[in-house]
Scaffold this active site. Structure first.
Site, PDB file in Angstrom:
ATOM      1  N   GLU A 157       5.916 -13.524 -35.877  1.00  0.00           N
ATOM      2  CA  GLU A 157       5.025 -14.266 -34.998  1.00  0.00           C
ATOM      3  C   GLU A 157       5.445 -14.356 -33.485  1.00  0.00           C
ATOM      4  O   GLU A 157       6.619 -14.462 -33.281  1.00  0.00           O
ATOM      5  CB  GLU A 157       5.024 -16.029 -35.464  1.00  0.00           C
ATOM      6  CG  GLU A 157       4.500 -16.165 -36.605  1.00  0.00           C
ATOM      7  CD  GLU A 157       5.444 -16.259 -37.944  1.00  0.00           C
ATOM      8  OE1 GLU A 157       6.691 -16.342 -37.473  1.00  0.00           O
ATOM      9  OE2 GLU A 157       5.026 -15.995 -39.181  1.00  0.00           O
TER      10      GLU A 157
ATOM     11  N   TYR B 153       5.663  -4.980 -29.126  1.00  0.00           N
ATOM     12  CA  TYR B 153       5.555  -4.830 -30.496  1.00  0.00           C
ATOM     13  C   TYR B 153       4.146  -3.730 -30.745  1.00  0.00           C
ATOM     14  O   TYR B 153       4.232  -3.109 -31.629  1.00  0.00           O
ATOM     15  CB  TYR B 153       5.180  -6.314 -31.394  1.00  0.00           C
ATOM     16  CG  TYR B 153       6.242  -7.262 -30.992  1.00  0.00           C
ATOM     17  CD1 TYR B 153       7.498  -6.894 -31.090  1.00  0.00           C
ATOM     18  CD2 TYR B 153       6.026  -8.607 -30.640  1.00  0.00           C
ATOM     19  CE1 TYR B 153       8.560  -7.875 -30.760  1.00  0.00           C
ATOM     20  CE2 TYR B 153       6.800  -9.485 -30.586  1.00  0.00           C
ATOM     21  CZ  TYR B 153       8.278  -9.094 -30.530  1.00  0.00           C
ATOM     22  OH  TYR B 153       9.260 -10.226 -30.398  1.00  0.00           O
TER      23      TYR B 153
HETATM   24  C1  LIG Z   1      10.267  -9.603 -25.208  1.00  0.00           C
HETATM   25  C2  LIG Z   1      11.729  -9.168 -24.765  1.00  0.00           C
HETATM   26  C3  LIG Z   1      12.570  -9.442 -26.071  1.00  0.00           C
HETATM   27  C4  LIG Z   1      11.527  -7.746 -24.350  1.00  0.00           C
HETATM   28  O1  LIG Z   1      12.770  -6.992 -23.988  1.00  0.00           O
HETATM   29  P1  LIG Z   1      13.190  -5.881 -23.162  1.00  0.00           P
HETATM   30  O2  LIG Z   1      14.406  -5.320 -23.582  1.00  0.00           O
HETATM   31  O3  LIG Z   1      12.790  -6.164 -21.546  1.00  0.00           O
HETATM   32  O4  LIG Z   1      11.753  -4.807 -23.611  1.00  0.00           O
HETATM   33  P2  LIG Z   1      11.652  -3.457 -23.384  1.00  0.00           P
HETATM   34  O5  LIG Z   1      12.446  -3.063 -22.285  1.00  0.00           O
HETATM   35  O6  LIG Z   1      11.859  -2.442 -24.686  1.00  0.00           O
HETATM   36  O7  LIG Z   1      10.152  -3.441 -23.025  1.00  0.00           O
HETATM   37  C5  LIG Z   1       9.674  -4.318 -22.127  1.00  0.00           C
HETATM   38  C6  LIG Z   1       9.207  -3.463 -20.945  1.00  0.00           C
HETATM   39  O8  LIG Z   1       9.709  -2.663 -20.203  1.00  0.00           O
HETATM   40  C7  LIG Z   1       9.425  -1.227 -20.060  1.00  0.00           C
HETATM   41  N1  LIG Z   1      10.495  -0.570 -20.195  1.00  0.00           N
HETATM   42  C8  LIG Z   1      11.350  -0.028 -21.095  1.00  0.00           C
HETATM   43  N2  LIG Z   1      12.284   0.702 -20.577  1.00  0.00           N
HETATM   44  C9  LIG Z   1      12.189   1.109 -19.369  1.00  0.00           C
HETATM   45  C10 LIG Z   1      12.614   1.750 -18.406  1.00  0.00           C
HETATM   46  N3  LIG Z   1      13.741   2.589 -18.572  1.00  0.00           N
HETATM   47  N4  LIG Z   1      12.149   1.769 -17.305  1.00  0.00           N
HETATM   48  C11 LIG Z   1      11.196   1.108 -16.734  1.00  0.00           C
HETATM   49  N5  LIG Z   1      10.579   0.185 -17.975  1.00  0.00           N
HETATM   50  C12 LIG Z   1      10.964   0.193 -18.924  1.00  0.00           C
HETATM   51  C13 LIG Z   1       8.437  -1.158 -21.404  1.00  0.00           C
HETATM   52  O9  LIG Z   1       7.633  -0.050 -20.995  1.00  0.00           O
HETATM   53  C14 LIG Z   1       7.906  -2.420 -21.345  1.00  0.00           C
HETATM   54  O10 LIG Z   1       6.837  -2.589 -20.291  1.00  0.00           O
HETATM   55  P3  LIG Z   1       5.540  -3.394 -20.547  1.00  0.00           P
HETATM   56  O11 LIG Z   1       5.942  -4.812 -20.602  1.00  0.00           O
HETATM   57  O12 LIG Z   1       4.649  -3.146 -19.463  1.00  0.00           O
HETATM   58  O13 LIG Z   1       5.067  -2.648 -21.678  1.00  0.00           O
HETATM   59  C15 LIG Z   1      12.136 -10.064 -23.525  1.00  0.00           C
HETATM   60  O14 LIG Z   1      11.151 -10.024 -22.439  1.00  0.00           O
HETATM   61  C16 LIG Z   1      12.710 -11.404 -23.883  1.00  0.00           C
HETATM   62  O15 LIG Z   1      13.811 -11.586 -24.018  1.00  0.00           O
HETATM   63  N6  LIG Z   1      11.927 -12.599 -23.724  1.00  0.00           N
HETATM   64  C17 LIG Z   1      11.932 -13.776 -23.928  1.00  0.00           C
HETATM   65  C18 LIG Z   1      12.126 -13.974 -25.330  1.00  0.00           C
HETATM   66  C19 LIG Z   1      11.062 -13.610 -26.288  1.00  0.00           C
HETATM   67  O16 LIG Z   1       9.946 -13.837 -25.735  1.00  0.00           O
HETATM   68  N7  LIG Z   1      11.379 -13.064 -27.242  1.00  0.00           N
HETATM   69  C20 LIG Z   1       9.943 -12.532 -28.118  1.00  0.00           C
HETATM   70  C21 LIG Z   1       9.725 -13.667 -28.856  1.00  0.00           C
HETATM   71  S1  LIG Z   1       8.500 -13.102 -30.260  1.00  0.00           S
END
Ligand SMILES: CC(C)(COP(=O)(O)OP(=O)(O)OC[C@H]1O[C@@H](n2cnc3c(N)ncnc32)[C@H](O)[C@@H]1OP(=O)(O)O)[C@@H](O)C(=O)NCCC(=O)NCCS
Length: 161
Positions: free
Chosen positions: A110, A122
């Site tokens: 969720e 996701y």
């Molecule tokens: C959601 C969450 C876990 C994502 O973590 P993250 O490690 O930043 O995720 P990723 O890096 O795999 O992907 C996020 C973005 O980074 C981008 N990205 C990944 N690797 C990259 C890189 N090397 N260079 C530039 N961008 C990159 C992805 O394309 C993605 O971009 P988009 O949002 O425009 O699609 C993080 O934002 C978080 O902790 N949020 C708060 C808690 C939360 O909401 N959790 C989910 C609850 S359901």
């Protein structure tokens, strides 16, 4: 840029988990909620460690519970300073690898309908929207989007539904 390594979380990681959890959510899990998941043999709890130091510093985690028909992603968070490095995607892809022999179970989670970053992540990993739970989040009565992904076979193909 340093490398990130994944390993199972252990109780000694709880303090570092709590710091990231509090920086990530308006209603963070308590330490005992994490300890409970870590203690369950049916859960998968992965930590991502920035391998700069000798031991590595925790920069993110993934907590997944095994249910009858699905692996339920309970919590995924990455430290704000380490976001957008692909760390969350890396942890979820490791989950798919670890559970690839489990043809019975798909994956579900969720997510807040306002959490566009997580929803995009996701979707990129193959999750699809399967419905809404109205007022699911008790802090602001926000709706949850229910997402689902079919089982992933070890050769990368998905089973038919
Ligand atoms: C959601 C969450 C876990 C994502 O973590 P993250 O490690 O930043 O995720 P990723 O890096 O795999 O992907 C996020 C973005 O980074 C981008 N990205 C990944 N690797 C990259 C890189 N090397 N260079 C530039 N961008 C990159 C992805 O394309 C993605 O971009 P988009 O949002 O425009 O699609 C993080 O934002 C978080 O902790 N949020 C708060 C808690 C939360 O909401 N959790 C989910 C609850 S359901």
């Amino acid at each position: 840029m340093t490398t990130v390594q994944l390993r199972e979380l252990v109780l000694a990681d709880l303090a570092a988990i709590e710091v990231i959890e509090r920086r990530s959510y308006p209603t963070p899990w308590s330490r005992s909620m994490f300890a409970g998941e870590l203690a369950k043999p049916s859960s998968i709890c992965l930590g991502a460690f920035d391998a700069d130091g000798e031991e590595g510093v925790l920069v993110g985690y993934l907590v997944v519970s095994r249910y009858v028909d699905a692996w339920h992603v309970m919590n995924v968070a990455v430290d704000p300073e380490h976001r957008s490095r692909g760390i969350a995607a890396m942890m979820i892809e490791r989950l798919f690898e670890l559970t690839a022999d489990d043809a019975r179970r798909g994956y579900t989670l969720e997510v807040r309908v306002s959490n566009a970053t997580a929803i995009r992540l996701y979707e990129r990993l193959g999750f699809k929207s399967r419905g809404i739970r109205r007022g699911y989040y008790t802090d602001n009565r926000e709706d949850a989007l229910i997402m689902w992904k079919d089982p992933v076979r070890s050769n990368g193909s998905q089973t038919a539904t």
